[in-house]
Design a protein around this motif. Structure first.
Motif, short mmCIF file in Angstrom:
data_model
loop_
_atom_site.label_atom_id
_atom_site.label_comp_id
_atom_site.label_asym_id
_atom_site.label_seq_id
_atom_site.Cartn_x
_atom_site.Cartn_y
_atom_site.Cartn_z
N VAL A 135 0.87 -1.18 0.00
CA VAL A 135 0.00 0.00 0.00
C VAL A 135 0.91 1.24 0.00
CG1 VAL A 135 -1.81 1.25 1.24
CG2 VAL A 135 -1.71 -1.25 1.39
N PRO A 136 0.79 2.10 -1.01
CA PRO A 136 1.66 3.29 -1.05
C PRO A 136 1.37 4.23 0.13
CG PRO A 136 0.40 3.03 -3.10
CD PRO A 136 -0.16 2.06 -2.12
N PHE A 137 2.43 4.72 0.77
CA PHE A 137 2.21 5.62 1.91
C PHE A 137 3.36 6.59 2.05
CE2 PHE A 137 5.22 4.10 5.13
CZ PHE A 137 5.58 2.86 4.63
N VAL A 138 3.10 7.68 2.77
CA VAL A 138 4.14 8.63 3.18
C VAL A 138 4.00 8.82 4.68
CG1 VAL A 138 4.14 9.81 0.95
CG2 VAL A 138 2.67 10.66 2.76
N LEU A 139 5.06 9.27 5.32
CA LEU A 139 5.00 9.56 6.75
C LEU A 139 4.81 11.06 6.94
CD1 LEU A 139 7.83 7.38 8.37
CD2 LEU A 139 5.42 6.83 8.05
N VAL A 140 3.86 11.40 7.78
CA VAL A 140 3.56 12.80 8.04
C VAL A 140 3.72 13.04 9.54
CG1 VAL A 140 1.79 14.59 7.95
CG2 VAL A 140 1.97 12.91 6.09
N PHE A 141 4.76 13.77 9.90
CA PHE A 141 5.00 14.06 11.31
C PHE A 141 4.14 15.25 11.73
CE2 PHE A 141 8.52 11.54 9.97
CZ PHE A 141 8.78 10.72 11.06
N THR A 142 3.42 15.10 12.82
CA THR A 142 2.47 16.13 13.27
C THR A 142 2.99 16.86 14.50
OG1 THR A 142 1.29 14.59 14.72
CG2 THR A 142 0.50 14.77 12.45
N LYS A 143 2.34 17.99 14.79
CA LYS A 143 2.57 18.76 16.01
C LYS A 143 4.02 19.23 16.16
CE LYS A 143 -1.15 16.17 18.28
NZ LYS A 143 -1.76 15.69 19.51
N THR A 144 4.66 19.56 15.03
CA THR A 144 6.07 19.97 15.09
C THR A 144 6.25 21.33 15.78
OG1 THR A 144 5.95 20.96 12.90
CG2 THR A 144 6.73 18.70 13.01
N ASP A 145 5.14 22.01 16.07
CA ASP A 145 5.24 23.27 16.83
C ASP A 145 5.54 23.03 18.30
OD1 ASP A 145 2.19 23.53 18.24
OD2 ASP A 145 2.30 22.32 16.45
N LYS A 146 5.35 21.79 18.76
CA LYS A 146 5.49 21.52 20.19
C LYS A 146 6.92 21.21 20.63
CE LYS A 146 1.18 21.00 22.35
NZ LYS A 146 0.31 20.13 23.16
N PRO A 147 7.55 20.20 20.06
CA PRO A 147 8.92 19.89 20.50
C PRO A 147 9.92 20.87 19.89
CG PRO A 147 8.23 18.33 18.84
CD PRO A 147 7.08 19.25 19.04
N SER A 148 11.16 20.82 20.34
CA SER A 148 12.21 21.64 19.74
C SER A 148 12.57 21.05 18.37
CB SER A 148 13.45 21.64 20.64
OG SER A 148 14.03 20.36 20.63
N ALA A 149 13.16 21.87 17.53
CA ALA A 149 13.54 21.43 16.19
C ALA A 149 14.49 20.23 16.26
CB ALA A 149 14.17 22.57 15.42
N MET A 173 8.81 11.82 3.64
CA MET A 173 8.42 12.29 4.98
C MET A 173 8.10 13.77 4.93
SD MET A 173 11.04 10.27 7.47
CE MET A 173 11.47 8.56 7.17
N PHE A 174 7.09 14.16 5.68
CA PHE A 174 6.67 15.56 5.75
C PHE A 174 6.59 16.00 7.20
CE2 PHE A 174 4.98 13.76 1.86
CZ PHE A 174 5.23 14.76 0.92
N LEU A 175 7.07 17.21 7.45
CA LEU A 175 6.97 17.77 8.80
C LEU A 175 5.84 18.79 8.81
CD1 LEU A 175 10.76 18.36 9.67
CD2 LEU A 175 9.34 16.33 9.98
N THR A 176 4.88 18.59 9.71
CA THR A 176 3.70 19.45 9.67
C THR A 176 3.29 19.94 11.07
OG1 THR A 176 2.04 17.71 10.04
CG2 THR A 176 2.79 18.04 7.76
N SER A 177 2.53 21.01 11.04
CA SER A 177 1.85 21.49 12.24
C SER A 177 0.51 22.09 11.85
CB SER A 177 2.69 22.54 12.96
OG SER A 177 1.89 23.26 13.87
N SER A 178 -0.53 21.63 12.48
CA SER A 178 -1.85 22.21 12.20
C SER A 178 -1.99 23.54 12.91
CB SER A 178 -2.95 21.26 12.66
OG SER A 178 -2.81 20.05 11.99
N GLU A 179 -1.13 23.75 13.87
CA GLU A 179 -1.12 25.00 14.63
C GLU A 179 -0.58 26.13 13.75
OE1 GLU A 179 -2.71 24.36 17.58
OE2 GLU A 179 -2.36 26.47 18.00
#
Ligand SMILES: Nc1nc2c(ncn2[C@@H]2O[C@H](COP(=O)(O)OP(=O)(O)O)[C@@H](O)[C@H]2O)c(=O)[nH]1
Ligand SMILES: [Mg+2]
Length: 201
Positions: A135-149, A173-179
């Motif tokens: 199954v094709p997939f990508v990883l999307v990291f969420t809430k990157t506004d919370k931890p340090s870079a 891979m994608f780094l994201t924040s909904s914030e």
């Protein structure tokens, strides 16, 4: 890509209830509370479409949203939430597996990972299952506004290492924040490229 319209289409409690559709589909999955509904709303950018919940394990069905009348975003139930009722939990898991294994217009799965934590067993098990099932997939990291870079970087690297140990090249891979909206443009670009590739087929 410009989002001209984003509308809720339908909820499905069983695979049989999933509507037949010709529209290319992108599905969000991840542990309960990882930020699926928030990111979906952020990407659509048309106000709250999906319900964001304070209590985990809220979404117990598959929700379909139509974007620009041309493609779909799908909010799958969260995995890993310890439902009290075992029969209920098995029903969700079966629903997820049926959908991922059987949905013909599914283009790619967005596996959401909480960027605050090192790889969790359930996330790794799930990505392994996707690899096994092709199954094709990508990883999307969420809430990157919370931890340090640097924390985000470390956790992402741990995932990359895990794939290297399995002898496979890591997925996109994608780094994201909904914030903050970080990563939205990159994800929309990915979707646009996937849609363009389909047109060429
Ligand atoms: N700080 C921060 N909080 C977020 C982010 N995304 C989601 N949340 C919060 O995490 C909780 C769960 O979000 P939700 O979208 O309902 O997760 P779901 O269960 O995966 O659909 C809510 O309290 C959200 O406000 C984010 O990018 N940053
Ligand atoms: Mg949700």
């Amino acid at each position: 890509m410009t989002i001209r319209s984003a509308t809720f289409a339908i909820s499905a409690h069983t695979f049989a209830q999933c509507p037949e559709s010709e529209l290319p589909e992108f599905a969000f999955i991840g542990r309960s509370n990882v930020g699926k509904s928030s990111l979906l709303n952020r990407i659509a950018g048309k106000g709250p479409l999906a319900k964001v919940s304070a209590t985990p394990g809220h979404t117990k069905m598959i929700n379909f949203y139509t974007i620009n009348g041309e493609w779909s975003l799908v909010d799958l139930p969260g995995y890993g939430f310890a439902q009290k009722d075992l029969a209920d939990r098995e029903r969700f898991q079966q629903l997820i597996l049926d959908y991922l294994g059987g949905r013909e217009n599914l283009v790619s799965v967005f596996v959401l990972i909480d960027s605050r934590h090192p790889p969790q067993k359930l996330d790794l098990e799930f990505t392994r299952w996707l690899l096994m099932e092709d199954v094709p997939f990508v990883l999307v990291f969420t809430k990157t506004d919370k931890p340090s870079a640097s924390e985000v970087k470390k956790n992402v690297q741990l995932f990359t290492d895990t794939f290297a140990e399995l002898g496979i090249s890591p997925p996109r891979m994608f780094l994201t924040s909904s914030e903050t909206g970080a990563g939205r443009i990159e994800l929309l670009k990915f979707i646009q490229d996937e849609l363009a590739a389909l047109e060429e087929e």
